[in-house]
Design a protein around this motif. Structure first.
Motif, PDB file in Angstrom:
ATOM      1  N   ALA A  91       0.827  -1.199   0.000  1.00 45.03           N
ATOM      2  CA  ALA A  91       0.000   0.000   0.000  1.00 45.03           C
ATOM      3  C   ALA A  91       0.867   1.258   0.000  1.00 45.03           C
ATOM      4  CB  ALA A  91      -0.920   0.000   1.215  1.00 45.03           C
ATOM      5  N   TRP A 117      -1.846  -3.078  -8.101  1.00 42.13           N
ATOM      6  CA  TRP A 117      -2.295  -2.903  -6.721  1.00 42.13           C
ATOM      7  C   TRP A 117      -3.316  -1.774  -6.646  1.00 42.13           C
ATOM      8  CZ3 TRP A 117      -3.018   0.496  -2.876  1.00 42.13           C
ATOM      9  CH2 TRP A 117      -3.233  -0.019  -1.601  1.00 42.13           C
ATOM     10  N   HIS A 121      -7.332  -2.134  -5.449  1.00 39.47           N
ATOM     11  CA  HIS A 121      -7.744  -1.567  -4.164  1.00 39.47           C
ATOM     12  C   HIS A 121      -8.351  -0.175  -4.271  1.00 39.47           C
ATOM     13  CE1 HIS A 121      -4.724  -4.643  -3.115  1.00 39.47           C
ATOM     14  NE2 HIS A 121      -5.528  -4.874  -2.101  1.00 39.47           N
ATOM     15  N   ASP A 124     -11.505   0.772  -2.085  1.00 45.03           N
ATOM     16  CA  ASP A 124     -11.399   0.645  -0.629  1.00 45.03           C
ATOM     17  C   ASP A 124     -10.781   1.921  -0.045  1.00 45.03           C
ATOM     18  OD1 ASP A 124     -11.213  -0.179   1.969  1.00 45.03           O
ATOM     19  OD2 ASP A 124      -9.863  -1.868   1.575  1.00 45.03           O
ATOM     20  N   GLN A 127      -7.509   1.456   2.022  1.00 48.60           N
ATOM     21  CA  GLN A 127      -6.286   1.213   1.254  1.00 48.60           C
ATOM     22  C   GLN A 127      -5.844   2.459   0.478  1.00 48.60           C
ATOM     23  OE1 GLN A 127      -4.459  -1.605   1.262  1.00 48.60           O
ATOM     24  NE2 GLN A 127      -5.840  -2.631   2.678  1.00 48.60           N
TER      25      GLN A 127
END
Length: 186
Positions: A91, A117, A121, A124, A127
């Motif tokens: 992250a 990534w 994500h 969200d 994240q």
């Protein structure tokens, strides 16, 4: 047949030379200083050893010294320096990648893993925080090819899922983000 015998003889000579040299170059005793024990052994054996063999032997000695130092550190209870280096999470790396894209396009380099990534994500809020989402939308504008198609398909699937299941299908704020992504890319 004669050539093969000569080759076998040369191989045997090389093996015996290596054995003689390695016997002459025993690692220094733990009480001796690290540089003092190895210099005389290298000097006496270097006259009969080719430069290639000498480099190989030097590498072996270096490896042995490193192993000995690690063993001493372990005995003292100190962790090795390489284990102390903490690895950053995916992250943090992905958000840093996004920020570097937003701030300095000249220094930025494409990284497939970071993009993947971010695409996985982006709905969200935990994240990808709200403060980074506008930059992510700007990044998505430049998205091309299969990544763009898949992102649109996933956003449409999420919206369909939302219509069927209700408002709790996506994480909080995910519905709004999915709509924004669809509006941007469609």
């Amino acid at each position: 047949m004669a050539k093969q015998k000569r080759k076998e003889g040369r191989v045997a000579e090389k093996k015996s030379k290596n054995l003689k040299v390695s016997a002459a170059q025993t690692p220094p005793a733990p009480a001796a200083p690290s540089g003092a024990g190895t210099a005389p052994a290298e000097g006496s054996a270097s006259a009969s050893v080719s430069p290639v063999e000498q480099r190989v032997l030097e590498r072996k000695l270096k490896k042995e010294r490193k192993k000995e130092a690690r063993r001493r550190l372990r005995e003292a209870g100190i962790a090795a320096a390489s284990s102390l280096a903490s690895k950053r999470s995916g992250a943090a790396l992905a958000l840093e990648y996004l920020c570097s894209w937003a701030q300095k396009h000249e220094d930025w380099r494409f990284q497939k893993t970071r993009q993947t990534w971010l695409l996985l994500h982006m709905y969200d809020r935990d994240q990808v925080p709200d403060e980074h989402f506008p930059a992510l939308l700007a990044y998505l504008e430049g998205l091309r090819g299969r990544a763009r198609e898949l992102t649109v398909q996933k956003a449409e699937a999420l919206m369909r899922e939302l219509d069927q299941a209700g408002a709790c299908a996506l994480p909080p704020g995910g519905t709004q983000r999915a709509r924004q992504v669809l509006q941007l890319l469609s």
